[in-house]
Design a protein around this motif. Sequence first.
Motif, short mmCIF file in Angstrom:
data_model
loop_
_atom_site.label_atom_id
_atom_site.label_comp_id
_atom_site.label_asym_id
_atom_site.label_seq_id
_atom_site.Cartn_x
_atom_site.Cartn_y
_atom_site.Cartn_z
N LYS A 92 59.91 18.93 -65.24
CA LYS A 92 59.48 20.11 -65.05
C LYS A 92 57.74 19.82 -65.66
O LYS A 92 57.79 20.78 -66.59
CB LYS A 92 60.08 20.93 -65.42
CG LYS A 92 61.16 21.44 -64.55
CD LYS A 92 60.55 22.42 -63.54
CE LYS A 92 61.62 22.76 -62.44
NZ LYS A 92 61.25 23.33 -61.26
N SER B 245 68.80 28.37 -54.98
CA SER B 245 69.69 28.06 -56.26
C SER B 245 70.85 27.20 -55.49
O SER B 245 71.28 26.55 -56.27
CB SER B 245 70.47 29.26 -56.82
OG SER B 245 70.94 29.99 -55.82
N PHE B 246 71.05 27.14 -54.22
CA PHE B 246 71.87 26.50 -53.77
C PHE B 246 72.01 24.95 -54.16
O PHE B 246 73.14 24.52 -54.27
CB PHE B 246 71.86 26.45 -52.07
CG PHE B 246 72.87 25.64 -51.25
CD1 PHE B 246 73.84 26.43 -50.77
CD2 PHE B 246 72.85 24.55 -50.92
CE1 PHE B 246 75.22 26.02 -50.02
CE2 PHE B 246 73.77 24.00 -50.19
CZ PHE B 246 75.04 24.70 -49.74
N SER B 247 71.11 24.32 -54.32
CA SER B 247 70.87 22.73 -54.68
C SER B 247 70.50 22.65 -55.75
O SER B 247 69.87 21.55 -56.50
CB SER B 247 69.82 22.18 -53.61
OG SER B 247 68.42 22.74 -53.68
N TYR B 248 70.55 23.84 -56.91
CA TYR B 248 70.19 23.55 -58.23
C TYR B 248 71.05 22.42 -59.07
O TYR B 248 72.04 22.53 -58.93
CB TYR B 248 70.17 24.91 -58.94
CG TYR B 248 69.82 24.69 -60.30
CD1 TYR B 248 68.41 24.91 -60.68
CD2 TYR B 248 70.77 24.57 -61.50
CE1 TYR B 248 68.17 24.90 -62.00
CE2 TYR B 248 70.35 24.51 -62.97
CZ TYR B 248 69.04 24.58 -62.89
OH TYR B 248 68.43 24.09 -64.33
N ILE B 249 70.46 21.55 -59.75
CA ILE B 249 70.88 20.58 -60.58
C ILE B 249 70.11 20.72 -61.91
O ILE B 249 69.19 21.31 -61.71
CB ILE B 249 71.06 19.21 -60.05
CG1 ILE B 249 69.84 18.61 -59.64
CG2 ILE B 249 72.12 18.99 -59.03
CD1 ILE B 249 69.79 17.25 -59.23
N GLY C 165 66.28 21.28 -62.10
CA GLY C 165 65.46 22.00 -60.97
C GLY C 165 66.36 21.88 -59.48
O GLY C 165 67.46 21.33 -59.67
N VAL D 41 66.95 20.80 -55.89
CA VAL D 41 66.66 19.63 -54.79
C VAL D 41 65.67 20.00 -53.98
O VAL D 41 64.69 19.55 -53.60
CB VAL D 41 67.80 19.05 -54.41
CG1 VAL D 41 67.48 18.02 -53.42
CG2 VAL D 41 68.41 18.39 -55.62
N ASN E 185 74.28 19.61 -56.91
CA ASN E 185 75.22 20.66 -57.23
C ASN E 185 76.50 20.74 -56.46
O ASN E 185 76.80 20.27 -55.28
CB ASN E 185 74.45 21.94 -56.55
CG ASN E 185 74.84 23.55 -56.94
OD1 ASN E 185 76.05 23.64 -56.94
ND2 ASN E 185 74.04 24.25 -57.60
N HIS F 299 77.77 22.36 -51.17
CA HIS F 299 76.47 22.28 -51.82
C HIS F 299 76.04 20.88 -52.14
O HIS F 299 74.73 20.73 -52.65
CB HIS F 299 76.82 22.88 -53.33
CG HIS F 299 76.65 24.33 -53.15
ND1 HIS F 299 75.76 25.28 -53.95
CD2 HIS F 299 77.62 25.37 -52.79
CE1 HIS F 299 75.99 26.52 -53.47
NE2 HIS F 299 77.00 26.63 -52.96
#
Lengths: 158, 371, 279
Positions: free
Chosen positions: A156, B307-311, B314, B316, C240, C250
Amino acid sequence: MESKPLEEILREHPFLEGFKPEHIRKMAEMALEVQFGRDQIIFREGQESGLFFLILSGKVALEVSAPGRILRVQTLEAGEELGWSSVLGEGGKHFQARSLETVRALAFEGARLRQACEQDPSFGYALMRQLLRVVAERLQATRLQLLDLYAPRAAKLI
Amino acid sequence: MNESGAERGAAWLTRIGLDQLIAKLKELGYQVVGPRLGDGAIVYDAIEGVKDLPAGWTEEQEAGIYRLRRREDDALFGYNLGPQSWKRFLHPPVLRILAAEKSNGEFRILPPLDRPPRYAFLGVRACELAAIAVLDRVLLEDAFPEPNYLARRSELVVIAVQCTRAAPTCFCASMGTGPGVRSGFDIALTELGEGFLAQAGSERGRGLIESVEHEPASEDLIRQAEEAVADVAARLVRRIETQDLARRLQQALESPHWDDVARRCLACGNCTMVCPTCFCTTVEDTSTVPCDRVERWRKWDSCFTESFSYIHGGSVRTSVRARYRQWLTHKLSWWVDQFDMFGCVGCGRCITWCPAKIDLTQEVSKVVASG
Amino acid sequence: MSATAERILTTTRARVIAVERETHDTFTLTVAPADGAAFEPFQPGQFSMLYVFGVGELPISISGDPAEAERLVYTVRSVGQATHALVSRKPGELIGVRGPFGTSWPVKEARGKDVLIVAGGIGLAPLRPVVYHVLRNRDDYVRLILLYGARSPRDLLYRKQLAEWGRAPDTQVLVTVDYGGLSWRGHVGVVTTLFRQLRLHPAETAAFICGPEIMMRYVIRMLEARGLAPQDIHLSMERNMKCGAGFCGHCQMGPYFVCKDGPVFSYRQMQPWLDVHEL
């Protein structure tokens, strides 16, 4: 190993991989065997040392000093190169180099290497090509380091 | 009496017969779910009898448009598809999947809730039968059966209705799912005037037909139904070219057209909510204060949220481009790799309910053409 | 539903029996079954879904010895609310466990070869079961080479074990940090800089990689340049995950569900997709 002729030692060093025999001979003529004890400063940041080293054994740390601390940014080991900026001959050293253990190396005067390159462009090309490879590897490693991949908020940056 | 029709379990049912069928299912302990008016649309909900069905109602559908309209007749199934699909009963939008209570300072996991209702679905369209088959493939027939789906699916009774009209948003024919029904039902109804051609698709369906007032169906009646369905197929306006589509989409992952869609897409996730096959879920944890009872709730989720792909570090898929691409390529490409079938059945709900009027049939062809 | 499926999908209670601090932000938890029934056996590389009552559930790789199935060991980095809650459990407390889930490192297929492990940061945790397995079945493998990179010396996991492993026969453990201080006499530089010290036999090597995705991509380039075939390179992916069993959707990455088709993939499987931005 001590008794090995310089040419043979050089042939085994990865930096000279692909060099023609006459180019290795030329390097051997310019090489000086050196040794540093443990924890010796080989050169300091900003110093115009003018020497380029091929490490034969031992470990060297590249360091940068910041107020109150010294940060080690890379270590170099047998088969690696130290002080590549000397070959360019412009300005002082970018980092401080310190031997972490007894280090044996071959030292070359940057000015003599440049002179040889100018006299023999085919030697010059071979040397610069290898040097470019070293610089490219360092650049790539530095970029990865800058990404700070394992930081709590990895990647980030922006 | 026409023997060949009867052999195929085909019968003529009046509305009285249909009402008896609903009553019979209730008597057998099923919760009958069918179409009725609600929330300005035709929705699927518990029904008591024929009186609850949306007699004389139909809808107008186009990209971004859905409006109820009166029909000139009082057909019970004279509409096509509302916003909901049967997914909401088989794979509920909100479901408690775990509860635990603290006793003597330690959490004890409580036994699961009582068994879900045994459902009988009335009015399942061909595309929706296909959608249930897709959900079966995803939630039952992979490595493990999903226990909550299994509990709702295993005793399901399906009474299908063949379409005798098509909405402009329908494209079932090109997806190979309709308008005629082929399998996956106990009884298939075709509404013809004041009654129904009822065709059994299972032994259970045959028994149900036998248990209510019916007459044998003539060959002529069967032909009439076939013609009505064929007529619908001929009137479908939208289509997707499915030939080699999965591979072609994978070659078009960097198509500039994704950016074009992304400029219009609001990433609202409506398409995923109305889609009869979108199965993604998330989980929310709740606890009382003080924390002596906790619950985990499973909820429908959408790949359109960031937020669906949050790891850690951050998400994806931060761009809308990537999220729309994920949704569309999942439906029409990755699904084929994952489950040997398309995840799209051609119902057209995502077109109707898109506030930006994005039409997947058009986007697909543009993506493929510019890939 | 089969008994195995039910056991894997259902949350069972586990009692925390030890919490060890590995670094300033990373802890290793050891748990035992709380309600009698033994844990399902696991393969190196698989993960569990760990549930903190009332807080949330997380996919966590199993970092213990697969031969010691009576306990499960997890190394967790505290980076958010749920991981913080997990590492804050005290011995004696209960958590929920589901699993094990996912594919495993192909340790059987690697028999008769050199095993090259390249780990970055917390990525060493899912690879530690491979080290245990290889050391326990030492004759099945030729060399064991472990390259491990971390941010700084204070971020190194399993420091004692790294030293022990380095003393095992035919085992080479090379550790590096991105930045070192004056007291760090080991290697400094990103993990790819360790490759110059290696002599690999590309046709006889099975490479297992786990770390941040960028690091894995660079390591793969190094391995390819040294002649390793895509099917001999394996990597563990992170996405996720809410369910662990392919139902929540996910963790999708192109054609794959990382939870059930992975987390361990061969590079041959991942090659077409690894460089696709935001896939």
